[in-house]
Scaffold this active site. Structure first.
Site, short mmCIF file in Angstrom:
data_model
loop_
_atom_site.label_atom_id
_atom_site.label_comp_id
_atom_site.label_asym_id
_atom_site.label_seq_id
_atom_site.Cartn_x
_atom_site.Cartn_y
_atom_site.Cartn_z
N GLU A 226 0.88 -1.17 0.00
CA GLU A 226 0.00 0.00 0.00
C GLU A 226 0.91 1.21 0.00
O GLU A 226 1.54 1.55 1.00
CB GLU A 226 -0.88 -0.02 1.25
CG GLU A 226 -2.20 0.68 1.03
CD GLU A 226 -2.29 2.00 1.77
OE1 GLU A 226 -2.64 1.98 2.96
OE2 GLU A 226 -2.03 3.05 1.16
N CYS A 261 -2.51 8.86 2.67
CA CYS A 261 -2.22 8.22 1.38
C CYS A 261 -3.21 8.72 0.33
O CYS A 261 -2.86 8.90 -0.82
CB CYS A 261 -2.20 6.71 1.48
SG CYS A 261 -3.44 6.03 2.53
O1 TXE Z 1 8.51 5.71 4.25
P1 TXE Z 1 9.36 4.38 4.09
P2 TXE Z 1 8.69 6.93 5.26
C1 TXE Z 1 5.46 8.12 1.53
C2 TXE Z 1 5.40 9.61 1.67
C3 TXE Z 1 6.48 9.89 2.67
C4 TXE Z 1 7.54 8.92 2.22
C5 TXE Z 1 8.58 8.56 3.22
O2 TXE Z 1 5.69 10.23 0.45
O3 TXE Z 1 6.93 11.20 2.64
O4 TXE Z 1 6.79 7.79 1.86
O5 TXE Z 1 7.98 8.08 4.44
C6 TXE Z 1 10.35 0.58 6.64
N1 TXE Z 1 13.32 -2.82 4.19
N2 TXE Z 1 4.53 7.41 2.42
O6 TXE Z 1 10.13 7.28 5.47
O7 TXE Z 1 10.81 4.67 4.13
C7 TXE Z 1 10.34 1.77 7.58
O8 TXE Z 1 11.10 1.50 8.74
C8 TXE Z 1 12.20 -3.02 4.91
C9 TXE Z 1 3.25 7.08 1.90
O9 TXE Z 1 7.92 6.62 6.49
O10 TXE Z 1 8.83 3.66 2.92
C10 TXE Z 1 8.85 1.94 7.83
O11 TXE Z 1 8.39 1.01 8.79
N3 TXE Z 1 11.53 -2.01 5.50
C11 TXE Z 1 2.54 6.07 2.74
C12 TXE Z 1 8.23 1.59 6.47
O12 TXE Z 1 9.22 0.82 5.81
C13 TXE Z 1 11.99 -0.76 5.34
C14 TXE Z 1 2.71 6.18 4.21
C15 TXE Z 1 7.89 2.81 5.63
O13 TXE Z 1 9.06 3.59 5.43
C16 TXE Z 1 13.15 -0.50 4.58
C17 TXE Z 1 4.04 6.54 4.59
C18 TXE Z 1 13.81 -1.61 3.98
N4 TXE Z 1 14.93 -1.46 3.23
C19 TXE Z 1 4.89 7.15 3.70
N5 TXE Z 1 13.35 0.85 4.58
C20 TXE Z 1 1.07 5.90 2.45
N6 TXE Z 1 0.71 4.89 1.69
O14 TXE Z 1 0.23 6.63 2.95
C21 TXE Z 1 12.36 1.41 5.33
N7 TXE Z 1 11.54 0.43 5.80
#
Ligand code: TXE
Length: 456
Positions: A226, A261
């Protein structure tokens, strides 16, 4: 891990992070615990989840304060989220037992065919901070009721809330070796990808989502993503009330500081009502109270992640440089806390990042359009496919526009909403698979086909 309050920049908690070793120990325990959990009936498992829901509701003020402290979400919106997310439990109460029951398909002569829905096993739930109740519940509640064990990794920006989920889950009768919350950032998430989970369910950014998909591909287990969006809203010229449309559009864009989102991320307005709409929109944004998220009057708090401030500033700068007018906001607020004034950019076009790249913050671009055809073309001019919305009076007109949208969800005269009764799914860069609805219950199961031939 240090937890920072984005409104004050103060450290409000510290946690011992999980390591590859603790992860592996918890994973083995979940493997063993899942077997006994799967032997309970769906009704028994649901009973635990209902108790969990009751405990969360009883403690909602304390829980909302925690959510507000670690994410900067205004307190009223934290309470709304906790109250609203409960509808997932109501949905499960109505549907889960029925949807998880064996289905007899054929019972003629000596041939008996049926489908059973077995749990996947132990699933990894790597989650986000923006709506930890909503997006968390969509996965772990549904997974648990279907008979899975869950390793839940909250975002590093919502770790305290994650720990509260774990506490109340165990108090509700979900065994310790069936639900575990692990604490860490992306590095720990990466370690989860190395273990052999029976399914990966992720909410977060496109970039991390693709990385997870590539990393776990060879395991051949279910994967759901998602991801984000660049959700468009089109205000057509026959809209019943331009002022009301502007009020709703502004709420869709700025609720939770634009960090949803399915937030409205760009707005197209028919040229005959453009000026009226813009004035009403800017006026509405001017009524928003920005400040301490713990205060019940606050509508705009700080953004959760400091790094996002730079992304937002760059989008504003890029748009202005390419000819947009900044009607209000856009300045970083001096002093402590990750505050940016809600920004409204008008006269935007698709040369500008603000109309194409995810903002995920309190900034919005508005563009004038001269026809439905132009609106449709621009609405589809994105790599994302989460939601699309139209405000207009004529249902057939809305249907003609929304039927061709390549998005998982379409909205007529509403936006930025989720219901557990219909699937929540993104297309293209917005994700893979669906949560919620009957499909979101089945997503945590594997069907098994029984071909029974009785001896005659
Ligand atoms: O996301 P990340 P972040 C988008 C939105 C936001 C950007 C960054 O644009 O500004 O993403 O947010 C884990 N292997 N959305 O930094 O990095 C991390 O620890 C496995 C849209 O929060 O994608 C966290 O638990 N896991 C969205 C999760 O992934 C890893 C909601 C999300 O982190 C990892 C949030 C890896 N290599 C952000 N790296 C929506 N759908 O609404 C990170 N994580």
């Amino acid at each position: 891990m240090k937890i920072c309050n984005p409104a004050t920049e103060a450290i409000i908690a510290e946690y011992q992070e999980d390591t590859a070793e603790t992860l592996s120990g918890k994973f083995s325990a979940l493997k063993a615990g899942q077997k006994a959990w799967a032997l309970r009936t769906p009704g028994e498992r649901l009973e635990c989840i209902r108790k969990f829901g009751d405990l969360v509701r009883t403690n909602k003020n304390e829980l909302a304060a925690v959510l507000t402290a670690e994410t900067g979400k205004p307190i009223q919106q934290s309470l709304n989220e906790i109250n609203g997310a409960h509808n997932r439990i109501e949905h499960l109460s109505e549907y889960a037992v029925r949807v998880l029951a064996d289905e007899v398909m054929t019972d003629t002569g000596n041939t008996h065919e049926k489908i059973t829905y077995e749990p996947l096993g132990v699933i990894a739930n790597i989650s986000a901070w923006n709506f930890p109740y909503n997006v968390g519940y969509n996965v772990f509640l549904y997974a648990l009721v279907a008979g899975n064990a869950v390793m839940y990794k909250p975002s590093e920006y919502a770790a305290m809330t994650g720990k509260q989920f774990e506490k109340y889950m165990h108090l509700s009768g979900v065994p310790r070796d069936v639900f575990q919350c692990v604490i860490g950032d992306g590095k720990l998430g990466q370690s989860m990808l190395e273990l052999n989970f029976d399914g990966y369910f992720f909410t977060g950014s496109y970039k991390t989502g693709v990385h997870i998909a590539e990393t776990v591909a060879r395991k051949l287990v279910p994967l759901q993503l998602e991801l984000g969006g660049k959700d468009p809203l089109y205000i057509a010229d026959d809209v019943a009330d331009v002022k009301q449309a502007a009020i709703h559009a502004a709420e869709g864009a700025f609720y939770n500081n634009g960090q949803s989102c399915c937030a409205v991320e760009r707005i197209y307005v028919a040229e005959s009502i453009y000026n009226e709409f813009v004035e009403a929109f800017v006026q509405e944004v001017g009524t928003y109270t920005m400040g301490d998220p713990a205060s019940p009057d606050t509508f705009i708090g700080p953004v959760t992640r400091e790094a996002q401030l730079e992304v937002l500033a760059k989008q504003v700068e890029d748009a202005v440089h390419k000819g947009a007018t900044l009607r209000t906001g856009g300045e970083r607020v001096p002093g402590k806390g990750y505050y940016i004034e809600p920004a409204v950019l008008i006269n935007c076009n698709h040369e500008m990042d603000i109309m194409k790249e995810e903002s995920f913050g309190p900034v919005i671009g508005i563009q004038k359009v001269s026809s439905d055809e132009e609106a449709v073309r621009l609405m589809q001019d994105t790599g994302y496919g989460l939601t699309a919305a139209v405000f207009c009076a004529d249902e057939q007109r809305a249907k003609a526009i929304l039927d061709v949208m390549d998005t998982g969800t379409v909205y007529w005269n509403c936006c930025d909403r989720v219901s557990p009764y219909v699937p929540w799914s993104g297309r293209r860069n917005s994700g893979l698979g669906a949560t919620l609805s009957v499909q979101g219950i089945r997503a945590f199961t594997r069907p098994k086909a029984y071909h029974w031939r009785k001896p005659s």
